[in-house]
Structures are given as structure tokens and as C-alpha cells.
Design an enzyme around this catalytic site. Structure first.
Site, PDB file in Angstrom:
ATOM      1  N   GLU A 104       0.789  -1.225   0.000  1.00 21.36           N
ATOM      2  CA  GLU A 104       0.000   0.000   0.000  1.00 21.36           C
ATOM      3  C   GLU A 104       0.828   1.285   0.000  1.00 21.36           C
ATOM      4  O   GLU A 104       0.419   2.283  -0.579  1.00 21.36           O
ATOM      5  CB  GLU A 104      -0.925   0.019   1.230  1.00 21.36           C
ATOM      6  CG  GLU A 104      -2.004  -1.053   1.221  1.00 21.36           C
ATOM      7  CD  GLU A 104      -3.130  -0.739   0.253  1.00 21.36           C
ATOM      8  OE1 GLU A 104      -3.106   0.343  -0.355  1.00 21.36           O
ATOM      9  OE2 GLU A 104      -4.035  -1.576   0.099  1.00 21.36           O
ATOM     10  N   SER A 156     -23.674 -24.813  56.429  1.00 24.16           N
ATOM     11  CA  SER A 156     -22.682 -24.972  57.501  1.00 24.16           C
ATOM     12  C   SER A 156     -21.383 -24.230  57.238  1.00 24.16           C
ATOM     13  O   SER A 156     -20.418 -24.411  57.991  1.00 24.16           O
ATOM     14  CB  SER A 156     -22.373 -26.466  57.693  1.00 24.16           C
ATOM     15  OG  SER A 156     -23.520 -27.174  58.107  1.00 24.16           O
TER      16      SER A 156
END
Length: 719
Positions: A112, A372
């Protein structure tokens, strides 16, 4: 002489040096000057008009161009989840130097913009080459646009393709180059470049098409990503894969021609098929991400304390176990670093998108009955108060506390057992007997002080039932409390969002270090699930009333992990028990961390480690309050000196040691046993007084226990 010659002679002029200059030359000069003035004026007007046009363009829209999808990342910067922008586009932030494969950048610039790092926005050579190719071939071969010019077009998208549009791009490119560095330009381009559909930027494209970050790309993948932005819609991989393949191969051929890619590598890359489907964007820790998004405003990147690797394996674990347990069952997991309090994994449900399991409900924050799981803190406060020791004997038999008569889970009783075994077997009666002695309000206030938000039924005060789950708590709060045991008695508020201005988080007091170590030493001996290693993880399970919630929380020297299993709607699940439903997930979670369990902390100095026979007489057996039988005028022991909350000044001797401190006792059945910070310092004789060596400057807890188990405690400050 004729008249004409006379006139000509009269019209001639002599200049100062005697040369003759014709009159029409002066007029020519003036005409040229006028032309030059007009040309200059025209040029000035043109320049002015051009400058006015440039000014009319206004400032570059950097703010709009820098808008990105909000991303949630883990503690190492890895992507957990991204949110699409308001218009549905995916645009992720990118750093070209650290987040993109160098081979891709090499291909991109070669294809590019070869002179990207040398031009100033416009490349005259590229423009000249494009013009020559247009003239000689009659068609556009290359556009001549630089990366910066393409960025200008992306920042101000326009449909028309004209000389004025190209001129605008060139002007904008020069402006961009004057305001940004080359790296900044490349980063912005890589975030805005179109890749088809609603994908913008190299990261969104790489994740959507290849399912990975663009840090490591194959040659075939890099070539595809170079080709797509040129015609993103006609080359979409999910719609036009064959067109995309041809464009990719064209990029590879060009790179071979330019000598940047070996022919053999290009041939191999061409043989790779292109993806034909888009992959979904990653959604790790969705509940944490949603919470962070609602908490942190106007921040494009939000960093969490989570570890993406651990988060991923625990999400898979929760999903697999939920499927095995049933269609309506949900699983939640929280993993915390003991030292820092940072949340390393947060699984709010097994499947965020499963409506049957209410997947979008974060069950780590849901208030549920803990069963518990609060028992270890009852025992810890009992150890802290000094009236019981892990090797003390305690009765597990039918007993009534007013109208409350606790029973064990299996409806049987074990008789007389060591306190250690009572906690490991999670016996209910011993736990309630100790809570009756410790005090429900004290347990509640201590847990709240340590950062847990306990939720009691409306208009109810803490009672004995909270020891067996009669209170509401979240998984996150439980994990924070258990991490305090691993930290020898102090908790740190959990942290999940990393902020730049994080305030220092103070440690919160849970219990004395000796007591916390004793609890951990007991829990690590709890029998593990089948096929699990013994004595590796200190853990506790819990099952709420009606089989609605199954819990398991455990810790080693590095991590604390909590697991909750149940239905999000709170409906009962027959047979849902913490030991069989949650504990196996807990041990599997530790195994999936990829590290061996770390050893627990060593016992603090002065910790009493002894068999029952070698304990002080009052610590050999625990008696409930109702069994503290007295005769005649005997009263419970009481520390007369020092008074609770007092400050005691103690002199230092020549060696720097504190001098002995007198302690006076009233009442109690002999022999009396004295403890300092939970450590026995011997018996007190019939005179009911003793000199005690101070443990050092700061707060100290003094406890006296008589022969029948009655005790008194004061907290003083030594200075």
C-alpha cells in the site's frame, strides 16, 4: 532632409550613456509589468481561495475517529469481552508495535505505501506512477494513495471519486502528518480500516475471521487481511470467499515479484483455504464485564484483575458440571488471590445465554443461605477466646437451647469427639454449643467487621440458627472470609476492577492469627471427595435447608476458591448436598489452575500444639454454659486487673525486654489457667494472681479459664 526624417530624428531620445532607445520598447515593458501584476494578483487570489477552502474544511475529526468499542481486558491486557459501538460496528483499539504481527505490517506497507516512513502524507512518486499507468494502460492500475491519505478518507468518508476529493485527501493527509507521529497514524489506520460488514480494524477482523488476536498471523492470513480493505464488501470472507481468495493470491504474487516473499512460501500460502464463516466475538467473564461497564463510565478500555486463562477453564468446568447436574441447575465459582485480594476468576453462571438457568443472573452476588459454611468462624472465635482447643473434647449429643434443639444432618450423634473431628465432620450440636458460648451477635459483628454483609430475616436479631445457615450471604463474601483464614486472621476487600487511582485497601480483622491458623490446620484434614488428594486443601462444605444451596469453599497458601450449586430461583433440588455436588467442583477447580496446592502458613509463634492429655486441665474438655455447675458461693472467674480496654505502661529492662505485668483474678474454681493471645502461660495459684510476660507493644487479649470451663477475657493495649 525630408519632413519624415526630421520627425523621426525628433522622436529619438538619447539616454545618459549616449545609446538610443526606441519609444515602443518602453511601452512593451509597461505591458509586461501589467501582465505580471495581473498574474501575481491572480496567483494571490488563487492561493487565498485555496487557503480559504482549506480553512473551510475545519479541524480534523480526531475525536470521532478515535471512538472505539468498549473493551474489557484481563490483568495482562488480554481481551475478555468487547461491546459493539452504538451503531453496531466493531472497532477495537490496536497498537501496531505490540499488537500486530510484524509480517503483516511488512506486507501492508509493501503493498500500500512503500515510502510511508519517508513522505509527509503525499508521495509524489506514487502519484506520478499512478498517472503514468493510467495514461499508458487506459485504466487505474494503482491509486497512488498513501496510508495517510487512506486514513484521511476513512476519517471523512465520501462516496464521490473526483479530483477535488483526491485533493481534499492530500490536504488532509498533510495536516494529519503535522499533528500525529507515524506510529500514531498507523495505529489509527489499523483501527479504522474496513474489513467487510460491521468489522473495522485489524483486531476485529482477525478475531472475527481467524478467532485470534493479530499478534501472530500466518502468511496466508496476513495476505487476506492486506487484500480485504481495498474492496471490503465484495471480498467479505463470509459472503464472497472465492473473490477474497483471488485477491489474497494477487497480494502474494505481487510480494513474490518484489522479492519480499519466497516463491515456495507463497505457494504454500495459496494452498490454504480462506475462512467462510465469521466467528463470534469473545465473551469471557460476561458478568464481570457487565458490572465493570456499569461501574466505570467513559473509559474505552477497562482492566480487570481476572486471569483470562483461569477464567476460561473454570467457565468450562462450570458448564460441564451444570449439564451433568440437571437442566435447571446453575453453578457459580469465585477464585481469589489470598495475598492481594484480587479476583482471578469470576463465573456467575455456567452459560450466560441459557435462559433455563437464568444465565444472566450473577449467582456469585446472590444472597443465599450458607448452610454450615459459617461454622469455621464459630470455632475460630472459640479458639480465640481460649476456652477450647482443636484437641479439646466436646459432646455431640441431644441438647436443647430454649426451644431450639439442633440435630445433625444424618440425624445421628457421635458422642464425645475431639473439637477437630467435630468441625471436620460438620457436626451441628458442637457448633451450636460453641456459638452459644461465643455469642451470635459477636459472630455477626465480627464477620461484618471482616467485610461480609450478612442478611438476617426482617426484624430478627442474630440467633443460634445462623450457625446452621439461618442468615443470608453471597459467595463473594464467603470467599473473602475464607481468604482471611489463609491470611492468618485478616481479610482484604475483594478487587475486580483495576483503577488508575486505586485507594489502598486496609486489612480487616477477622480473628487472632493463632485461631485462624488452628482453623486452617483443622480444615486441611477434612476428608476430601473421592479420588482427591488428602491434606492439600483446607475446605468446608455446606448445604442449606431444603436442599436449595450446595457450597464448598477452600484455600491453600495461594488461592481461595468458592463454589455454589443450586437453582437460581431458589427451588429445592432433592439430594443436592455440598459434599457431593460442590466439593468435587472445588477440587477440580484447584486442579485446573495448573499449579500444585501451595502450603498453608506456618503456625504463629507461641501456638499451642499438643495432644489432649498435655493440654491445660480446663482445655481438655468443653462444657456448655448449662454444665458450668458451681457449689456454694463460687462465682465465675473475673479479671480484676488489668481492666478491659485499659492502656498499660510497661517498663523495658536493660536488655530491652518488657518487665512482667501483674494479673489479678477474682472467683473461679481452681485451678485457673491463664492465656495470652490464645497461648497458655501457665496456671494461677490460690492467691489468684500472677506475673505475666507481655507479648510486646500493641493490643493483647488476656483470658482466664477455671476448672469447670468458665472464662473471662479482657483486651488491653501495652505501651
Amino acid at each position: 532632409m525630408t519632413r519624415a526624417s526630421t520627425t523621426f530624428a525628433a522622436s529619438e531620445k538619447e539616454d545618459v550613456d549616449g545609446r538610443v532607445k526606441p519609444g515602443h520598447d518602453g511601452r512593451r515593458k509597461r505591458r509586461l509589468l501589467r501582465i505580471a501584476a495581473v498574474a501575481a494578483l491572480g496567483a494571490l487570489l488563487t492561493i487565498g481561495a485555496f487557503a480559504a477552502w482549506v480553512i473551510s474544511l475545519g479541524p480534523l475529526p480526531f475525536e470521532q475517529a478515535r471512538q472505539i468499542s468498549t473493551t474489557i481486558v484481563d490483568r495482562n491486557g488480554k481481551l475478555l469481552r468487547a461491546y459493539a459501538m452504538a451503531d453496531g460496528r466493531w472497532r477495537l483499539p490496536v497498537n501496531a508495535r505490540t499488537g500486530v504481527d510484524p509480517s503483516y505490517l511488512k506486507l501492508l506497507l509493501a503493498y500500500e505505501d512503500r515510502r510511508f516512513y519517508s513522505h509527509h502524507g503525499v508521495d509524489p512518486q506514487a502519484l506520478g506512477r499512478a498517472a503514468w499507468q493510467l495514461v499508458t494502460s487506459g485504466r487505474i492500475v494503482s491509486g497512488g494513495s498513501t496510508i495517510t491519505m487512506q486514513l484521511a478518507r476513512l476519517m471523512e468518508p465520501r462516496r464521490e471519486r473526483s479530483l477535488s476529493a483526491k485533493l481534499r485527501q492530500m490536504v488532509r493527509a498533510i495536516q494529519i502528518e503535522r499533528q500525529l507521529t507515524k506510529d500514531q497514524i498507523l495505529d489509527l489506520y489499523l483501527a479504522l480500516a474496513p474489513f467487510g460488514g460491521n468489522l473495522e480494524g485489524i483486531r476485529a477482523a482477525s478475531i472475527a475471521y481467524f478467532g485470534k488476536e493479530p499478534k501472530r498471523l500466518s502468511l496466508a492470513e496476513a495476505a487476506v487481511l492486506v487484500a480485504l480493505p481495498q474492496s471490503p464488501e465484495t471480498r467479505r470472507l463470509d459472503r464472497h470467499p472465492e473473490v477474497a481468495r483471488i485477491a489474497r493470491d494477487r497480494v502474494l504474487d505481487r510480494m513474490v515479484e518484489d522479492g519480499l516473499v519466497p516463491t515456495e512460501d507463497a505457494v504454500q500460502a495459496k494452498a490454504v483455504s480462506v475462512p467462510r464463516l465469521r466467528k463470534p466475538m469473545p465473551i469471557l467473564a460476561p458478568h464481570s464485564a457487565d458490572q465493570a461497564l456499569s461501574t466505570v463510565k467513559d473509559s474505552p478500555v477497562i482492566k480487570l484483575t481476572l486471569e483470562s486463562g483461569l477464567q476460561k477453564v473454570l467457565e468450562a468446568l462450570a458448564r460441564d458440571r451444570a449439564i451433568a447436574l440437571g437442566s435447571n441447575i446453575s453453578v457459580a465459582i469465585v477464585a481469589v488471590d489470598n495475598e492481594s485480594g484480587d479476583v482471578l476468576a469470576h463465573v456467575g453462571s455456567p452459560d450466560y445465554f441459557d435462559d433455563r438457568r437464568a444465565g444472566q443472573v450473577d449467582m456469585t452476588r446472590a444472597v443465599r443461605s450458607p448452610g454450615s459454611t459459617l461454622k469455621p468462624f464459630i470455632y475460630g472465635l472459640a479458639f480465640e477466646d481460649g476456652f477450647v482447643h482443636p484437641e479439646s473434647l466436646i459432646d455431640d449429643r441431644p441438647i436443647r437451647f430454649g426451644s431450639y434443639a439442633p440435630e445433625n444432618f444424618d440425624m445421628t450423634f457421635q458422642g464425645t469427639v475431639p473439637v477437630r473431628k467435630a468441625l471436620q465432620l460438620s457436626l451441628n450440636v458442637p457448633a451450636i454449643a460453641l456459638l452459644d458460648r461465643v455469642g451470635s451477635s459477636r459472630l455477626s459483628s465480627r464477620l461484618k467487621q471482616a467485610g461480609a454483609n450478612l442478611v438476617l430475616p426482617k426484624d430478627e436479631a442474630p440467633g443460634l440458627a445462623m450457625g446452621l445457615g439461618g442468615v443470608g450471604v453471597t459467595l463473594q463474601d464467603l470467599v473473602q472470609l475464607y481468604s482471611g483464614l489463609a491470611r492468618l486472621g485478616n481479610t482484604r476487600p475483594l478487587r475486580e476492577i483495576v483503577r488508575a487511582t486505586d485507594d489502598a485497601r486496609d486489612n480487616l480483622r477477622l480473628m487472632d492469627p493463632v485461631a485462624a491458623w488452628q482453623v486452617g490446620n483443622v480444615l486441611i484434614g477434612t476428608p476430601p471427595p473421592e479420588n482427591a488428594a488428602h491434606n492439600r486443601i483446607a475446605f468446608k462444605t455446606g448445604t442449606s435447608y431444603g436442599y436449595r444451596d450446595a457450597w464448598s469453599v477452600g484455600f491453600d497458601g495461594r488461592l481461595t476458591i468458592g463454589v455454589w450449586v443450586g437453582r437460581p430461583d431458589g427451588a429445592p433440588v432433592p439430594g443436592l448436598v455440598g459434599r457431593t455436588a460442590a466439593a468435587p467442583i472445588l477440587f477440580d477447580a484447584f486442579a485446573r489452575t495448573g499449579k500444585l496446592p501451595a502450603a498453608l502458613a506456618k503456625p504463629p509463634k507461641g501456638t499451642l500444639v499438643a495432644s489432649n492429655a498435655k493440654l491445660p486441665l480446663p482445655l481438655r474438655r468443653f462444657r456448655p454454659v448449662g454444665e458450668l455447675v458451681r457449689t456454694g458461693t463460687e462465682q465465675a472467674p473475673r479479671i480484676q486487673f488489668p481492666l478491659n480496654g485499659s492502656r498499660i505502661d510497661v517498663d523495658r529492662g536493660n536488655g530491652g525486654q518488657f518487665s512482667a505485668m501483674p494479673v489479678k483474678i477474682a472467683g473461679g474454681v481452681l485451678p485457673l489457667t491463664m492465656l495470652v493471645n490464645g497461648v497458655s502461660v501457665g496456671e494461677i495459684d490460690s492467691r489468684r494472681q500472677r506475673l505475666v510476660e507481655p507479648p510486646g507493644p500493641g493490643f493483647a487479649r488476656l483470658t482466664v479459664i477455671d476448672a469447670v470451663g468458665a472464662a473471662d477475657t479482657v483486651v488491653i493495649r501495652i505501651q
